[in-house]
Design a protein around this motif. Structure first.
Motif, PDB file in Angstrom:
ATOM      1  N   PHE A  45      36.529  35.287  17.889  1.00 51.19           N
ATOM      2  CA  PHE A  45      37.290  34.896  16.714  1.00 51.19           C
ATOM      3  C   PHE A  45      36.461  33.948  15.848  1.00 51.19           C
ATOM      4  N   PRO A  46      35.704  34.449  14.902  1.00 54.31           N
ATOM      5  CA  PRO A  46      34.850  33.596  14.064  1.00 54.31           C
ATOM      6  C   PRO A  46      35.674  32.543  13.325  1.00 54.31           C
ATOM      7  N   GLY A  47      35.198  31.326  13.376  1.00 57.85           N
ATOM      8  CA  GLY A  47      35.866  30.240  12.659  1.00 57.85           C
ATOM      9  C   GLY A  47      37.071  29.654  13.363  1.00 57.85           C
ATOM     10  N   ALA A  48      37.536  30.305  14.401  1.00 59.10           N
ATOM     11  CA  ALA A  48      38.718  29.784  15.097  1.00 59.10           C
ATOM     12  C   ALA A  48      38.295  28.730  16.124  1.00 59.10           C
ATOM     13  N   LYS A  49      39.028  27.647  16.167  1.00 62.41           N
ATOM     14  CA  LYS A  49      38.755  26.603  17.154  1.00 62.41           C
ATOM     15  C   LYS A  49      39.615  26.860  18.385  1.00 62.41           C
ATOM     16  N   LEU A  50      38.960  27.227  19.465  1.00 64.54           N
ATOM     17  CA  LEU A  50      39.689  27.528  20.687  1.00 64.54           C
ATOM     18  C   LEU A  50      39.875  26.260  21.522  1.00 64.54           C
ATOM     19  N   THR A  51      41.076  26.058  21.964  1.00 71.90           N
ATOM     20  CA  THR A  51      41.393  24.934  22.846  1.00 71.90           C
ATOM     21  C   THR A  51      41.417  25.424  24.287  1.00 71.90           C
ATOM     22  N   GLN A  52      40.807  24.646  25.166  1.00 69.75           N
ATOM     23  CA  GLN A  52      40.776  25.039  26.573  1.00 69.75           C
ATOM     24  C   GLN A  52      42.179  25.047  27.167  1.00 69.75           C
ATOM     25  N   ASN A  53      42.424  26.017  28.040  1.00 70.67           N
ATOM     26  CA  ASN A  53      43.708  26.063  28.746  1.00 70.67           C
ATOM     27  C   ASN A  53      43.847  24.831  29.628  1.00 70.67           C
ATOM     28  N   ARG A  54      45.051  24.323  29.694  1.00 69.09           N
ATOM     29  CA  ARG A  54      45.313  23.119  30.483  1.00 69.09           C
ATOM     30  C   ARG A  54      46.652  23.283  31.205  1.00 69.09           C
ATOM     31  N   LEU A  55      46.628  23.003  32.493  1.00 63.61           N
ATOM     32  CA  LEU A  55      47.841  23.053  33.309  1.00 63.61           C
ATOM     33  C   LEU A  55      48.239  21.619  33.640  1.00 63.61           C
ATOM     34  N   VAL A  56      49.463  21.232  33.270  1.00 59.66           N
ATOM     35  CA  VAL A  56      49.966  19.887  33.541  1.00 59.66           C
ATOM     36  C   VAL A  56      51.167  20.006  34.474  1.00 59.66           C
TER      37      VAL A  56
END
Length: 476
Positions: A348-359
């Motif tokens: 996804f060009p230009g998209a800022k991916l956030t890392q998956n997080r399990l809380v």
């Protein structure tokens, strides 16, 4: 051991733990018909009380600490109770307790007394037939102040009870969400293949308290945050997160895997730990004094610890476990955060991916929160717009009709029924102390002293830097 106890003896039956937790928990179990018809409960302490006076004490405790809808027919529960006054340091007093219990009964014993009283208590029990093969014993923390004193306590208990009849309690293991961590990992194919250094970047474990010393002045100043919280609760959480899949849910299988993790903990370097002590500030909307003001004298006892732990095995090599706990924090919270790594390649060009997080929220809210990336609804000509969204499982919402239990309910029932899976084995306790003692020795040799922090904050600024040096931000 699967023999159900017919008599439960509560040592320290008029103490604070009994009042707030044990008696309300037992009443709640009785209201659900989980105790069995023939279980008798004998309370004992130094206080001179009759059976009826102890029942009045129990009634007041239950009405104070157990919601109305969980009490059931409280009169039936109170009729199970009797009382025997006993000074545990006086051997002759145990004869009256043994007579109260009677002969040929399966007995479960709960010690909620100072550790210094464990040895004379066990000697008295043994001399009067209450430590035979029909008896089991449960020990409330603290189990020592270091490895040496812990071994002394364990040796004293082992002189009268075999390991399969010793139940060392850590009440965190009775919490629903802590048990759900085991289910989450080992009942779902979704997580376990990713539960390793290849896919997980780091893990955070936070236990924050808003309170100060309260009624624990003498105990806490002799213990501090490292021994009060990290040595037991937090290391048990770490072991459950990091352990290999056990062959079954049997006590031996689960505890074998936990102790492997504890023994694989790498010694902590001085640069990997921060200690603190709170000063005056605002907590829970109130102006509160500093630790030394509450204590009434100066002290080097730490009320905050943050550290970076490493587990030297194949599954977790290179994955830091950040742990922090403290008093006078901004909020009361216990949670585990599992931070997954970035995707290896973004399409996804230009998209800022956030890392998956399990809380995994343990208290005050019991929930599981997984953050994932999703497309924002709409029509785009230059590629997808992505945003992080939460997938939440709130335990009360997921299981309607189920009420939140006191952690001691599960553990007391397991003690009565002889199930040891959620209790701590001797080698676990001693592996924990071995690691903690090394940290305290480092403090001594390096002259590390607690750094001040204002009440209502997340500890000293050095704790933030501890994580940020690795590009990690504490979850808040």
């Amino acid at each position: 051991m699967n023999n159900k106890a017919q008599t439960l003896i509560l040592f320290g039956a008029t103490g604070d733990l009994s009042k707030r937790m044990l008696l309300p928990s037992l009443c709640a179990l009785d209201a659900e018909d989980l105790l069995g018809e023939d279980l008798r409960i004998v309370g004992t302490a130094r206080s001179q009380l009759s059976d009826s006076e102890f029942r009045d004490f129990a009634r007041e405790a239950i009405e104070t600490y157990l919601p109305d809808h969980r009490r059931g027919g409280m009169a039936g529960f109170l009729n199970r109770l009797s009382y025997q006054s006993l000074d545990v340091t006086t051997p002759e007093g145990y004869a009256d307790l043994a007579a109260k219990v009677g002969e040929n009964r399966e007995v479960a014993i709960f010690l909620s007394t100072a550790p210094s009283l464990f040895k004379p208590t066990i000697e008295g029990l043994a001399q009067h037939g209450l430590a035979d093969s029909n008896s089991r014993i449960c020990l409330e923390k603290p189990l020592g102040t270091d490895l040496e004193t812990s071994c002394a306590i364990n040796d004293a208990v082992a002189s009268a009870f075999s390991e399969d009849r010793i139940f060392r309690i850590d009440h965190y293991l009775g919490k629903e969400t802590v048990q759900n961590l085991i289910a989450l990992r080992f009942a779902n194919i979704l997580f376990e293949p990713l539960w390793n250094a290849q896919h997980i970047e780091h893990v955070q474990i936070t236990v924050g308290e808003t309170v100060g010393l309260e009624s624990r002045v003498d105990f806490y100043d002799g213990a501090g945050a490292l021994r009060d919280m990290v040595q037991n609760h937090m290391l048990q959480l770490l072991a459950l997160v990091a352990m290999e899949p056990p062959g079954s849910f049997e006590a031996g299988a689960v505890r074998d895997e936990k102790v492997k993790v504890l023994r694989a903990l790498r010694p902590v370097k001085p640069s990997e730990i921060v200690t603190g002590q709170y000063r005056g500030g605002a907590s829970d909307g109130e102006i509160v004094p500093g630790y030394d003001e509450e204590l009434g004298r100066e002290s080097d006892t730490e009320t905050f610890v943050a550290l970076k732990a490493h587990i030297d095995n194949w599954r977790w090599q290179g994955v830091p476990f950040y742990m922090r706990t403290g008093k006078r924090m901004p909020e009361r919270v216990t949670e585990i955060v599992v931070q997954f790594r970035c995707v290896p390649h973004s399409i996804f060009p230009g998209a800022k991916l956030t890392q998956n997080r399990l809380v995994i929220g343990i208290q005050p809210q019991e929930n599981v929160h997984l953050s994932v990336m999703s497309k924002v609804p709409g029509i785009e000509q230059d590629g997808m717009v992505l945003r992080e969204i939460p997938l939440d499982i709130s335990m009360p919402d997921a299981f309607t009709g189920k009420h939140k239990r006191i952690a001691y309910e599960r553990l007391l029932l397991d003690l009565i029924e002889g199930r040891q899976t959620l209790f701590v084995r001797r080698d676990e306790v001693e592996a924990q102390w071995n690691w903690i003692d090394a940290i305290r020795e480092t403090w001594e040799t390096e002259g590390i002293k607690p750094k001040p922090y204002s009440a209502g904050n997340w500890g000293p600024s050095a704790a933030i830097a501890l994580a940020e040096r690795d590009g990690v931000t504490w979850h808040e």
